[in-house]
Scaffold this motif. Structure first.
Motif, PDB file in Angstrom:
ATOM      1  N   UNK A 150       0.905  -1.113  -0.329  1.00 15.00           N
ATOM      2  CA  UNK A 150       0.043  -0.204  -0.088  1.00 15.00           C
ATOM      3  C   UNK A 150       0.847   1.217  -0.049  1.00 15.00           C
ATOM      4  N   UNK A 151       0.499   2.243  -0.773  1.00 19.22           N
ATOM      5  CA  UNK A 151       1.567   3.300  -0.970  1.00 19.22           C
ATOM      6  C   UNK A 151       0.594   4.645  -0.888  1.00 19.22           C
ATOM      7  N   UNK A 152       0.858   5.564  -0.174  1.00 17.14           N
ATOM      8  CA  UNK A 152       0.197   6.864   0.048  1.00 17.14           C
ATOM      9  C   UNK A 152       0.668   7.820  -0.705  1.00 17.14           C
ATOM     10  N   UNK A 153      -0.397   8.715  -1.251  1.00 17.68           N
ATOM     11  CA  UNK A 153       0.266   9.851  -2.045  1.00 17.68           C
ATOM     12  C   UNK A 153       0.830  10.965  -0.953  1.00 17.68           C
ATOM     13  N   UNK A 154       1.803  11.708  -1.384  1.00 17.59           N
ATOM     14  CA  UNK A 154       2.396  12.690  -0.558  1.00 17.59           C
ATOM     15  C   UNK A 154       1.479  13.370   0.213  1.00 17.59           C
ATOM     16  N   UNK A 155       1.747  13.442   1.626  1.00 21.47           N
ATOM     17  CA  UNK A 155       1.082  14.269   2.678  1.00 21.47           C
ATOM     18  C   UNK A 155      -0.289  13.744   2.948  1.00 21.47           C
ATOM     19  N   UNK A 156      -0.507  12.500   2.271  1.00 22.20           N
ATOM     20  CA  UNK A 156      -1.978  11.786   2.719  1.00 22.20           C
ATOM     21  C   UNK A 156      -1.995  10.500   3.189  1.00 22.20           C
ATOM     22  N   UNK A 157      -1.180  10.300   4.378  1.00 23.54           N
ATOM     23  CA  UNK A 157      -1.091   8.942   5.077  1.00 23.54           C
ATOM     24  C   UNK A 157      -2.226   8.099   5.111  1.00 23.54           C
ATOM     25  N   UNK A 158      -3.480   8.828   5.159  1.00 23.36           N
ATOM     26  CA  UNK A 158      -4.702   8.224   5.221  1.00 23.36           C
ATOM     27  C   UNK A 158      -5.079   7.610   4.185  1.00 23.36           C
ATOM     28  N   UNK A 159      -4.852   7.984   3.015  1.00 19.77           N
ATOM     29  CA  UNK A 159      -5.190   7.156   1.715  1.00 19.77           C
ATOM     30  C   UNK A 159      -4.135   6.304   1.254  1.00 19.77           C
ATOM     31  N   UNK A 160      -4.708   4.847   1.377  1.00 18.35           N
ATOM     32  CA  UNK A 160      -3.482   3.821   1.025  1.00 18.35           C
ATOM     33  C   UNK A 160      -3.903   3.176  -0.419  1.00 18.35           C
ATOM     34  N   UNK A 161      -2.861   3.318  -1.245  1.00 20.86           N
ATOM     35  CA  UNK A 161      -3.543   2.723  -2.506  1.00 20.86           C
ATOM     36  C   UNK A 161      -2.799   1.439  -2.756  1.00 20.86           C
ATOM     37  N   UNK A 162      -3.534   0.626  -2.985  1.00 23.19           N
ATOM     38  CA  UNK A 162      -3.153  -1.010  -3.116  1.00 23.19           C
ATOM     39  C   UNK A 162      -2.350  -0.985  -4.405  1.00 23.19           C
ATOM     40  N   UNK A 174     -11.416  15.569  -4.862  1.00 25.13           N
ATOM     41  CA  UNK A 174     -11.810  14.691  -3.835  1.00 25.13           C
ATOM     42  C   UNK A 174     -10.641  13.621  -3.612  1.00 25.13           C
ATOM     43  N   UNK A 175     -10.929  13.079  -2.490  1.00 29.17           N
ATOM     44  CA  UNK A 175     -10.038  12.002  -2.053  1.00 29.17           C
ATOM     45  C   UNK A 175     -10.017  10.774  -3.167  1.00 29.17           C
ATOM     46  N   UNK A 176     -11.061  10.661  -3.684  1.00 29.85           N
ATOM     47  CA  UNK A 176     -11.188   9.734  -4.649  1.00 29.85           C
ATOM     48  C   UNK A 176     -10.234   9.872  -5.797  1.00 29.85           C
ATOM     49  N   UNK A 177     -10.142  11.501  -6.305  1.00 26.20           N
ATOM     50  CA  UNK A 177      -9.390  11.783  -7.401  1.00 26.20           C
ATOM     51  C   UNK A 177      -7.909  11.958  -6.955  1.00 26.20           C
ATOM     52  N   UNK A 178      -7.774  12.260  -5.631  1.00 26.53           N
ATOM     53  CA  UNK A 178      -6.441  11.799  -5.224  1.00 26.53           C
ATOM     54  C   UNK A 178      -5.822  10.430  -5.356  1.00 26.53           C
ATOM     55  N   UNK A 179      -6.716   9.404  -4.896  1.00 31.54           N
ATOM     56  CA  UNK A 179      -6.494   8.374  -4.860  1.00 31.54           C
ATOM     57  C   UNK A 179      -6.261   7.409  -6.380  1.00 31.54           C
ATOM     58  N   UNK A 180      -7.021   7.921  -7.161  1.00 32.91           N
ATOM     59  CA  UNK A 180      -6.943   7.254  -8.577  1.00 32.91           C
ATOM     60  C   UNK A 180      -5.752   7.870  -9.191  1.00 32.91           C
ATOM     61  N   UNK A 181      -5.394   9.224  -8.981  1.00 37.32           N
ATOM     62  CA  UNK A 181      -3.965   9.621  -9.496  1.00 37.32           C
ATOM     63  C   UNK A 181      -3.000   8.855  -9.260  1.00 37.32           C
ATOM     64  N   UNK A 182      -2.995   8.440  -7.880  1.00 37.16           N
ATOM     65  CA  UNK A 182      -1.714   7.839  -7.363  1.00 37.16           C
ATOM     66  C   UNK A 182      -1.927   6.293  -8.046  1.00 37.16           C
TER      67      UNK A 182
END
Lengths: 660, 660
Positions: free
Chosen positions: B22-34, B187-195
């Motif tokens: 799981x990898x988080x976008x910069x500055x968003x440890x609450x978002x974990x992308x698998x 949105x968080x969803x946008x941050x998530x999908x970008x990552x």
């Protein structure tokens, strides 16, 4: 089944739901071209669908199959009848009418670059004297030596006992289909393939059957109806070949060229660690059952000569080989020890056996090898890597290139066609279309012209691994550099990431490259990159490639291709399940899949399948709709009216942003 | 397994040779992308390869899978945090800096039609206040009624007991990703999908990883690096959607658009005659294991509501449905009895459950139905044929078309995306690109603009059965008519003649249409046209379509796509068999095929496979060649010299015609 196993039984019997028929061209009852015919259920009131058939006598219940006796040598009368005179003049069989026919006539077929239908050979003229009569002499032939079968020792497989006369053309005699074609002579093979490509349509029936499909053929020139003269002209121009060694009389001739149906080759062959002769003969029979137009025997290891004999005497399709593989066996497997003498000996050995085309890696020039040094996957052609090894070890130019004229002279005497090998083809998409690949292609173009000058038929091998956006330029370059000689590609695989599914990755590339102009597609099986294909892999590869070839024919606008799709789709829409299965590429599997969930006979006429069930079957609902045909007719008029008024929408385009 | 079976166990455990990270976008440890990571064998000295991963927690050995509890609702905090104010203004969480940010900003991305890399969202700014905070209210929701599960009677499947709060957006509140995007809110969803699209690359690592592959993208605009702002801008423009119902908090967001990775949808669902809930949940888990990006539940028959509940609460991917199927069940299966009320009720029922996108067949207009009368296969879309039946029976305009604005209003409140159904798609190549198909497409374009005006996300469904030469115009028309809304096609199947192999016939069409610009490919399984796919069919379909999607990414020049091919090809060339398997789409099958002939562990490092055996391995020979690197270097210089001199051939082009 062990390594020494002698072939005994192969798969025979009709393909589900079809019967074998033979149809003769007008005026030539001695030429019988095989087809399969699928007769829809009588209630459908549909005409039978005639299918191109590669399967040979094995699917004919009337044929007696005896692998030890081999197939009947149907070409023998054509090859043996005396008639063609030294120097290319032919001896007329019936009167002097043909004497007036110019021998070197090359009819002008091109009309602004796009030949039209060319009925140069009207009915009744077909049984003309220039059609046959070659009178090749039989010779004793080269004696089989122990090294021909590798170090088989006590594991030597007995040779195929089928009778085999060795024929050889004289230097002063027309031998190859190209030479006959250039001389204006239409051979039986040309008549045969014309009739075959037309699915047995007669000239008279042409009008009815021709339904020029739309399509984009990228400069190909597919005629509405294939005449023997069209075949001759295409061969004379080098745009098509009939691979047909004069020592392979069992062959049912077929043609490879951009203006004909796209063909499929299946590779078989044992390797040093796997497989046996019995398996390989069965693989050949199995491959042609499902639609392989030619088969390459890529055997290495032991018993290589005898396995090839079993295959050839029992093969109704052209057999191709890569002679350098056997030459390498003869020198103990060390590429460095290869030389011209052992290679030449192998060419003659295989040509006498009846191999119809040879892959010759003469384009792997010494100077191109460094171009592969930084590749991701180097050289992935077996023949290419063998020759590269030889070149570097001796620091000499490739002897296949140096001796190319001598190779031509040998191959011409048996009419073995060239398949100029792409030894530097890319083995990964990273290497696609690189300097090494295209340098070799340029050389293959030069070699093509030499081979043509020598009277040899030529096709050109192509890649390999190529991503979709780099496929088309391969065809364009090949056509330009090689004078439109038929292109014969392996795949291409379009991503590298799916080992175990490379029949799919490559069938996609193959459909596209076939559409763009490739004449024959060399199949890839699910085992590619992983191991030797077994019987099921061979079938999976052939079916995937029949899909690709047919898709290419459709997209090119082949006039007859869509008839089968339309018949199957009508059957599907009518819930004629059996007809749908029978018209498919693999009736057995289609039926088995259907029966997995709905096995009963009653389900074979049910108006649904388990995918959607009875209530949700769109086709049933649509059939109900059609029952209201009267009403539809009225609606059609209204629809016209509606559209004529501009078909305005009731909802304004800029709807309010929100609504409570 | 019987019809009532309650799901209990599904396939779990890592995919062979990879580990979940799981990898988080910069500055968003609450978002974990698998992601999945494949580490090549240490000796190879190669970096690990990071793969896009659709498989959800099921492949994470650390995850506790309990189907009755459902997946963790990872989106819940994003959806619940209060913050976005009525009217679209958002409540800043940390200081006033964001107040200066224009809400309706639409950055000019296009530069001569070709946007470049757009780092509009530099590091450090990412955790800005406008990122989150939606505060959707929870409502009681519609009560489940007996008819929601059809006539299940005593065969009623228990509902999934996982907790589920029903959320609903207010009319005066920003709800959909499109609305947020237009308001300039990421949105968080946008941050998530970008990552996710960047395979977790950080902006800082961008330079190193970007290797713009060559490619032909037909006017798409794939960035070197995907920023959240780029995602926002694409969604605002309607060129991409994030299907993410606010009632599906278990979702791992993904994006569908031409400028992102090509996606794959897998259809599952029981039919009245086959399958069960347990099977369908396992099919979903199985489909995403092999790479399905979204799953459509096309269930009909009994227990339809409860099966959907089990699927949704356990699905990390967007779930799509065709609500008319359930509406039809509610009226006893007779299309004529359908009406707006039952359809509206079904929309709300499914939206509250969390379905992420609905196929709505609003383009099947009364006036177009007669255009299908002369087709070979009529109407083959289930939804299309149901609506056509309704229209004709009542002789009224399609009520989905009449009520389209109301449908938009409902779907907007849950952010259910539209998948505008192509009810008149061709079901045979004979019907491809006909008047009915394109008339409907024109209407879908008009409906797209209405839905956009209503704030809804939209994608457009496409064919079907189309021969290769007619594929491209489908994309061109769709882009033009539907304002570049994402295209979502079924196949297309390119010849009709291969039932039982339609995963192959259609993957070929899918690869091409994906290359031309289709954003998501709906898979076809080997059972298409024949029966309900089982688990193995689902896998075969998904793998075939992953091949197609990846081939399309490569051909479009996606900057990261080729990395996996190159890593696999290097492993292949180095005889790192395990690495080759692990990097492939299906490591299990690749390994099994290899092991069929060479099962021993020692063979996993052998420098050959059974296809060619040790002596004929071209890659081994090439490796030997490379050992002579010094020499090669010298040759390279010679080669240059040779080519500079024109590379003259030794053989004269016009060789003598014969040689004794």
């Amino acid at each position: 089944m062990n390594v020494q196993a002698k072939p005994s039984a192969v798969t025979t019997g009709p393909i589900r739901g079809s019967r074998k028929i033979y149809v003769s061209p007008p005026g030539r009852p001695d030429i019988q071209v095989p087809f399969r015919e699928v007769a829809p259920t009588p209630a459908a009131n549909e005409p039978p669908v005639r299918l191109y058939d590669t399967s040979g006598p094995y699917t004919d219940p009337a044929a007696r199959i005896d692998l030890e006796a081999g197939l009947p040598p149907l070409r023998a009368p054509w090859l043996e009848a005396a008639g063609v005179e030294p120097g290319g003049a032919h001896r007329p069989r019936s009167g002097p009418s043909s004497a007036a026919r110019p021998l070197a006539r090359r009819p002008r077929l091109r009309d602004g670059g796009r030949p039209r239908s060319s009925p140069h050979c009207p009915r009744g003229e077909l049984r003309a004297p220039w059609l046959d009569a070659r009178g090749f002499e039989t010779v004793e032939g080269r004696a089989v030596r122990p090294e021909d079968n590798g170090a088989s020792g006590d594991r030597l497989l007995p040779p195929c006992p089928a009778p085999h006369k060795v024929r050889r053309g004289r230097p002063d005699q027309l031998v190859t289909q190209l030479e006959f074609a250039r001389a204006g002579i239409i051979t039986e093979e040309m008549v045969y393939v014309a009739h075959r490509e037309n699915l047995g349509r007669l000239a008279a029936a042409e009008e009815a059957a021709r339904r020029r499909a739309d399509g984009e053929d990228f400069g190909a020139a597919i005629p509405e109806f294939v005449t023997p003269e069209f075949v001759r002209a295409e061969i004379a121009a080098g745009r098509a070949i009939i691979p047909a060694n004069i020592n392979h009389p069992e062959l049912e001739p077929m043609i490879i060229g951009r203006n004909f149906l796209v063909k499929v080759n299946a590779n078989i062959g044992n390797s040093a660690v796997s497989s046996s002769a019995a398996e390989e003969v069965e693989k050949m029979v199995w491959a042609i059952r499902w639609g392989a137009d030619t088969v390459m025997d890529l055997s290495t290891g032991r018993n290589i000569h005898n396995i090839r004999g079993w295959i050839l005497r029992n093969s109704p399709v052209p057999i191709g080989t890569v002679p350098i593989y056997q030459a390498l066996e003869k020198v103990g497997g060390d590429p460095v020890k290869l030389d011209w003498e052992v290679f030449k000996d192998t060419l003659i050995e295989q040509a006498e056996q009846g191999v119809d085309y040879f892959t010759i890696h003469a384009g792997v020039r010494l100077a191109y090898i460094p171009l592969t040094a930084r590749r991701t996957t180097g050289i992935v052609s077996r023949g290419g890597s063998i020759m590269a090894r030889w070149c570097l070890a001796h620091h000499k130019e490739n002897f296949l290139f140096e001796r190319f004229d001598e190779i031509c002279d040998i191959m011409r005497r048996y009419d073995v066609s060239f398949s100029l090998g792409d030894g530097l083809r890319p083995g990964s998409i990273a290497d696609a279309n690189d300097a090494a690949q295209f340098a070799e292609l340029e050389t293959l173009g030069e070699l093509t012209r030499i081979a043509w000058a020598k009277g040899c038929q030529v096709m050109i091998e192509g890649p390999g691994h190529v991503p979709m956006h780099k496929i088309k330029v391969n065809v364009e370059k090949q056509l330009a550099l090689c004078g439109e000689a038929p292109f014969y590609t392996l795949g291409p695989v379009i991503p590298d990431i799916a080992p175990a599914y490379d029949h799919i990755t490559s069938a996609t590339g193959a459909a596209m490259i076939g559409w763009f102009g490739t004449a024959m597609l060399c199949y890839v099986t699910p085992k590619e990159h992983l191991g030797l294909p077994n019987r099921e892999d061979v079938k999976a590869g052939v079916i995937a490639y029949r899909i690709a070839a047919h898709a290419a024919d459709l997209a090119k606008g082949h006039p007859l291709a869509q008839a089968r799709d339309d018949a199957l789709s009508r059957a599907r829409f009518d819930f004629r399940w059996e007809d749908q299965f029978n018209l498919s590429l693999d009736p057995d599997t289609a039926c088995a899949y259907h029966d997995e969930t709905l096995p009963k006979d009653a389900h074979k006429v049910a108006h649904f399948c388990s995918m959607c069930g009875p209530k949700f079957c769109s086709m049933q609902i649509t059939q109900d709709l059609r029952a209201e045909a009267e009403r539809l007719a009225g609606l059609a008029a209204k629809s016209e009216e509606f559209r004529a008024r501009g078909g305005a929408l009731y909802v304004p385009e800029a709807a309010p942003a929100e609504k409570p």
